[in-house]
Scaffold this motif. Structure first.
Motif, PDB file in Angstrom:
ATOM      1  N   ILE A   1     163.777  81.016  25.183  1.00 16.78           N
ATOM      2  CA  ILE A   1     162.794  80.616  26.203  1.00 16.78           C
ATOM      3  C   ILE A   1     161.376  80.809  25.657  1.00 16.78           C
ATOM      4  O   ILE A   1     160.480  80.004  25.936  1.00 16.78           O
ATOM      5  CB  ILE A   1     163.039  81.395  27.512  1.00 16.78           C
ATOM      6  CG1 ILE A   1     164.356  80.930  28.138  1.00 16.78           C
ATOM      7  CG2 ILE A   1     161.903  81.214  28.495  1.00 16.78           C
ATOM      8  CD1 ILE A   1     164.846  81.760  29.296  1.00 16.78           C
ATOM      9  N   PHE A   2     161.172  81.841  24.850  1.00 19.55           N
ATOM     10  CA  PHE A   2     159.885  82.020  24.162  1.00 19.55           C
ATOM     11  C   PHE A   2     159.574  80.785  23.302  1.00 19.55           C
ATOM     12  O   PHE A   2     158.466  80.242  23.342  1.00 19.55           O
ATOM     13  CB  PHE A   2     159.956  83.254  23.250  1.00 19.55           C
ATOM     14  CG  PHE A   2     159.241  84.472  23.781  1.00 19.55           C
ATOM     15  CD1 PHE A   2     159.778  85.202  24.826  1.00 19.55           C
ATOM     16  CD2 PHE A   2     158.055  84.900  23.237  1.00 19.55           C
ATOM     17  CE1 PHE A   2     159.139  86.328  25.323  1.00 19.55           C
ATOM     18  CE2 PHE A   2     157.401  86.024  23.718  1.00 19.55           C
ATOM     19  CZ  PHE A   2     157.942  86.739  24.757  1.00 19.55           C
ATOM     20  N   VAL A   3     160.575  80.361  22.524  1.00 19.75           N
ATOM     21  CA  VAL A   3     160.380  79.208  21.633  1.00 19.75           C
ATOM     22  C   VAL A   3     160.094  77.952  22.454  1.00 19.75           C
ATOM     23  O   VAL A   3     159.170  77.180  22.144  1.00 19.75           O
ATOM     24  CB  VAL A   3     161.622  78.987  20.727  1.00 19.75           C
ATOM     25  CG1 VAL A   3     161.431  77.760  19.848  1.00 19.75           C
ATOM     26  CG2 VAL A   3     161.892  80.211  19.865  1.00 19.75           C
ATOM     27  N   ALA A   4     160.875  77.769  23.530  1.00 20.08           N
ATOM     28  CA  ALA A   4     160.685  76.577  24.381  1.00 20.08           C
ATOM     29  C   ALA A   4     159.294  76.571  25.010  1.00 20.08           C
ATOM     30  O   ALA A   4     158.625  75.525  25.053  1.00 20.08           O
ATOM     31  CB  ALA A   4     161.763  76.548  25.463  1.00 20.08           C
ATOM     32  N   GLY A   5     158.853  77.733  25.488  1.00 24.09           N
ATOM     33  CA  GLY A   5     157.514  77.837  26.095  1.00 24.09           C
ATOM     34  C   GLY A   5     156.429  77.535  25.079  1.00 24.09           C
ATOM     35  O   GLY A   5     155.454  76.829  25.381  1.00 24.09           O
ATOM     36  N   ALA A   6     156.603  78.086  23.881  1.00 25.30           N
ATOM     37  CA  ALA A   6     155.615  77.869  22.815  1.00 25.30           C
ATOM     38  C   ALA A   6     155.521  76.378  22.473  1.00 25.30           C
ATOM     39  O   ALA A   6     154.421  75.814  22.360  1.00 25.30           O
ATOM     40  CB  ALA A   6     155.997  78.675  21.578  1.00 25.30           C
ATOM     41  N   MET A   7     156.686  75.749  22.339  1.00 25.28           N
ATOM     42  CA  MET A   7     156.724  74.334  21.938  1.00 25.28           C
ATOM     43  C   MET A   7     156.203  73.432  23.059  1.00 25.28           C
ATOM     44  O   MET A   7     155.353  72.551  22.834  1.00 25.28           O
ATOM     45  CB  MET A   7     158.156  73.948  21.581  1.00 25.28           C
ATOM     46  CG  MET A   7     158.325  73.014  20.412  1.00 25.28           C
ATOM     47  SD  MET A   7     157.642  71.416  20.657  1.00 25.28           S
ATOM     48  CE  MET A   7     158.784  70.713  21.817  1.00 25.28           C
ATOM     49  N   ALA A   8     156.707  73.681  24.281  1.00 26.08           N
ATOM     50  CA  ALA A   8     156.351  72.801  25.411  1.00 26.08           C
ATOM     51  C   ALA A   8     154.849  72.873  25.711  1.00 26.08           C
ATOM     52  O   ALA A   8     154.209  71.839  25.920  1.00 26.08           O
ATOM     53  CB  ALA A   8     157.172  73.187  26.639  1.00 26.08           C
ATOM     54  N   GLY A   9     154.310  74.082  25.740  1.00 24.56           N
ATOM     55  CA  GLY A   9     152.882  74.239  26.036  1.00 24.56           C
ATOM     56  C   GLY A   9     152.012  73.578  24.992  1.00 24.56           C
ATOM     57  O   GLY A   9     151.089  72.818  25.319  1.00 24.56           O
TER      58      GLY A   9
END
Lengths: 314, 45
Positions: A47-55
């Motif tokens: 979820i950290f990776v997804a948040g970093a990428m999506a933002g």
């Protein structure tokens, strides 16, 4: 020894500690919210990776910085919802589901990045959050550079600590979330929905976790790199136990780890010739384990953590 | 394996992750058996 003391009293060291601690504060608050409701969320790393990428991707595509923060929170909530559906109504293994979500979120993020930018060797940069320049306060000696020259996301992290503390201690919703993590049958007997409370907590907690990732790409750095999360999610899982599921202690734990990490970077440059650099890289994790061992003895864990609950089944 | 098959590692990781989640959900549904319940009239005849 004098070198270490000089580091410990320097402004830049404490400012860096706070900067390093910020994503951990978001992550540990998110994990705390999930675990208070009785659901372990090992999807945090993904979820950290997804948040970093999506933002980062949202801002790169033209959204504003706060728009990017919202998109990151939405991405975290989406993966949190997957974990919530698998673990709450279906009652599947929280460990396996969490690791599955970590793998899924990480691979989706990398795949989306590669699909959007197939032939790029270095990622495009965005204009990240700038350090706030608060009149008078930013010019104060020591406190000014440490506290008042941080980015808006660091202040958001502090606000989230206060918000989570307030919700948990002062509202009926917080009492219900804590009760559902301790004794879901009692919550059901009160006529509240155990499923809704647990799923809501996991989704909200996952959104908070994703903000930790968004801080990395939109505040600490200005681009998305592979491996940039670098185990911060797993550290948050350990910090929740260190914090004994209390928001105030979670902030303290994140700051402690941030200080260890900032110290090892500085020690590498100061005494790097005498001691191998890998020893310094290990230091924050070893110190975290020692702190965890000491703190975990008195940890007050949610009684129904990891226990699935089904309506009508006692 | 993905390299041997000439598949992008990003795609391969995605397939592995989705497979894990599918196995997890499949395990849940494997607890149940789908049976056909005959209508009462059919049973009587």
């Amino acid at each position: 020894m004098m070198d270490i003391l000089q580091i410990l009293v320097s402004e830049s060291f404490w400012a860096a500690s706070l900067r390093i601690a910020t994503p951990l504060i978001f992550g540990v608050l998110g994990a705390l919210l999930c675990e208070k409701s009785g659901v372990l969320n090992l999807g945090i790393e993904g979820i950290f990776v997804a948040g970093a990428m999506a933002g980062w991707m949202a801002v790169w595509l033209g959204a504003g910085l706060w728009g990017g923060v919202l998109v990151a929170a939405g991405a975290g909530a989406f993966f949190g919802l997957i974990h919530a559906i698998l673990t709450v109504p279906l009652g599947l293994s929280q460990h396996v589901s969490g690791l599955g979500v970590t793998m899924f979120a990480t691979s989706v993020s990398y795949f989306a990045y590669r699909t959007a930018l197939p032939n790029v060797s270095s990622p495009p940069r965005i204009e990240p959050f700038r350090a706030l320049d608060i009149p008078i306060l930013s010019d104060l000696p020591f406190v000014g550079p440490v506290l008042f020259q941080q980015t808006a996301m660091t202040w958001l992290a502090f606000a989230c600590v206060g918000l989570v503390w307030y919700v948990m201690k002062r509202t009926a919703l917080g009492v219900a979330i804590q009760a559902v993590g301790d004794n879901p049958d009692s919550v059901d007997a009160q006529g509240l929905s155990v499923y809704a409370l647990r799923m809501g907590s996991v989704v909200a907690g996952s959104a908070l976790m994703a903000l930790g990732g968004a801080f990395l790409t939109m505040s600490a750095f200005d681009a998305f790199f592979f491996g940039m999360v670098n185990g911060r999610g797993w550290i948050c899982i350990a910090l929740v136990i260190f914090a004994s599921w209390k928001p105030g202690k979670a902030l303290l734990g994140a700051l402690l780890f941030g200080a260890f990490d900032a110290l090892q970077v500085r020690l590498q440059t100061e005494v790097g010739a005498l001691v191998p650099g890998q020893v310094f890289l290990m230091a924050p994790y070893i110190l975290s384990i020692i702190a965890l061992v000491i703190a975990a003895r008195s940890a007050d864990y949610p009684r129904a953590l990891l226990t699935p609950w089904f309506k009508g089944q006692r | 394996m993905s390299r041997a098959m000439g598949v992008s590692s990003y795609l391969a990781d995605l397939v592995v992750a989705m497979s894990l989640l599918c196995v997890l959900v499949g395990g849940f549904f494997a607890r149940y058996r789908i049976t056909r319940v005959r209508p009462v009239q059919e049973q009587a005849s």
